[in-house]
Design an enzyme around this catalytic site. Sequence first.
Site, mmCIF file in Angstrom:
data_model
loop_
_atom_site.group_PDB
_atom_site.id
_atom_site.type_symbol
_atom_site.label_atom_id
_atom_site.label_comp_id
_atom_site.label_asym_id
_atom_site.label_seq_id
_atom_site.Cartn_x
_atom_site.Cartn_y
_atom_site.Cartn_z
ATOM 1 N N ARG A 1 0.818 -1.208 0.000
ATOM 2 C CA ARG A 1 0.000 0.000 0.000
ATOM 3 C C ARG A 1 0.854 1.261 0.000
ATOM 4 O O ARG A 1 0.554 2.242 -0.686
ATOM 5 C CB ARG A 1 -0.899 -0.012 1.246
ATOM 6 C CG ARG A 1 -1.924 1.116 1.267
ATOM 7 C CD ARG A 1 -2.658 1.211 2.580
ATOM 8 N NE ARG A 1 -3.255 -0.035 3.004
ATOM 9 C CZ ARG A 1 -4.379 -0.552 2.513
ATOM 10 N NH1 ARG A 1 -5.035 0.084 1.576
ATOM 11 N NH2 ARG A 1 -4.846 -1.687 2.955
ATOM 12 N N HIS B 1 -19.648 9.279 1.079
ATOM 13 C CA HIS B 1 -19.905 7.981 1.727
ATOM 14 C C HIS B 1 -21.410 7.723 1.763
ATOM 15 O O HIS B 1 -22.182 8.609 2.152
ATOM 16 C CB HIS B 1 -19.328 7.975 3.140
ATOM 17 C CG HIS B 1 -19.519 6.654 3.826
ATOM 18 N ND1 HIS B 1 -18.757 5.547 3.512
ATOM 19 C CD2 HIS B 1 -20.403 6.251 4.757
ATOM 20 C CE1 HIS B 1 -19.165 4.526 4.238
ATOM 21 N NE2 HIS B 1 -20.162 4.919 5.012
ATOM 22 N N GLN C 1 -29.218 11.276 -4.093
ATOM 23 C CA GLN C 1 -28.836 12.354 -3.170
ATOM 24 C C GLN C 1 -27.333 12.603 -3.190
ATOM 25 O O GLN C 1 -26.880 13.737 -3.050
ATOM 26 C CB GLN C 1 -29.312 12.038 -1.739
ATOM 27 C CG GLN C 1 -30.819 11.882 -1.623
ATOM 28 C CD GLN C 1 -31.565 13.066 -2.199
ATOM 29 O OE1 GLN C 1 -31.220 14.218 -1.928
ATOM 30 N NE2 GLN C 1 -32.579 12.803 -3.003
ATOM 31 N N GLU C 2 -26.552 11.525 -3.371
ATOM 32 C CA GLU C 2 -25.091 11.700 -3.490
ATOM 33 C C GLU C 2 -24.777 12.663 -4.632
ATOM 34 O O GLU C 2 -23.903 13.525 -4.523
ATOM 35 C CB GLU C 2 -24.414 10.351 -3.745
ATOM 36 C CG GLU C 2 -24.507 9.380 -2.590
ATOM 37 C CD GLU C 2 -23.768 8.079 -2.858
ATOM 38 O OE1 GLU C 2 -22.711 8.104 -3.505
ATOM 39 O OE2 GLU C 2 -24.264 7.028 -2.419
#
Length: 212
Positions: free
Chosen positions: A61, A105, A169-170
């Site tokens: 990572r 999110h 809505q996002e």
Amino acid sequence: MKTLVILISGRGSNMQALLNADLNVDRMVVISNNPRAEGLQIAQQQGVETCVVDHRDFKDRQGFDEVLAEKIAEFQPKLVALAGFMRILSDNFVRRYQDRLINIHPSLLPAFPGLATHARALHEGVKIHGCTVHFVTPQLDHGPIIIQAAVAVLPEDTEASLAYRVLQQEHRIFPQAVRWFMNDQVKVTGDVVQIAHASVSQITLYSPGLAE
Ligand code: GRF
């Protein structure tokens, strides 16, 4: 020059909502960790600059994050928006872009951080669900909240129907958050975000439940 860098991993509908909005930016760049992300093609079709930093080319990572951070730095962005970017970013990355790194999110944080938010909302029997745009901090899905939108959970909802209404809505709140940021209306004090010249009803959107 105000540059927005958008990071995606897949479908890219939130990215598209950003590309289609009037955001007060001079340049947009889309970067994906996944060369097959559908969103890359959508961006290219719209004439938006894209690039790929494939996480599978790195053994850990840290290595991926360092190259991704350097790639982003080439564009000197005012803001980096995670739009369905499905990699957890290391603390070093988050610290480097702190205060100019935001995420969308699909839940009303701090409820349901992590994955499978709609299934978990249905399982818990909550009556209101929704989505959040927040600053990214080292703790996953926990940073200062910029804007949220709520939808009612209907008795007949399935994971798919709930996800669909939340996604609508996002697509409203993500462009709004980016626009506020680009207009320098966003002020963070500790964990609390204040938006200059915005009404409460703009910061907290409520959708009555049925698809619009
Ligand atoms: C969205 O639900 C977003 O909230 C989450 O991942 C999903 C990405 O969808 N982080 P899309 O790629 O923007 O269509």
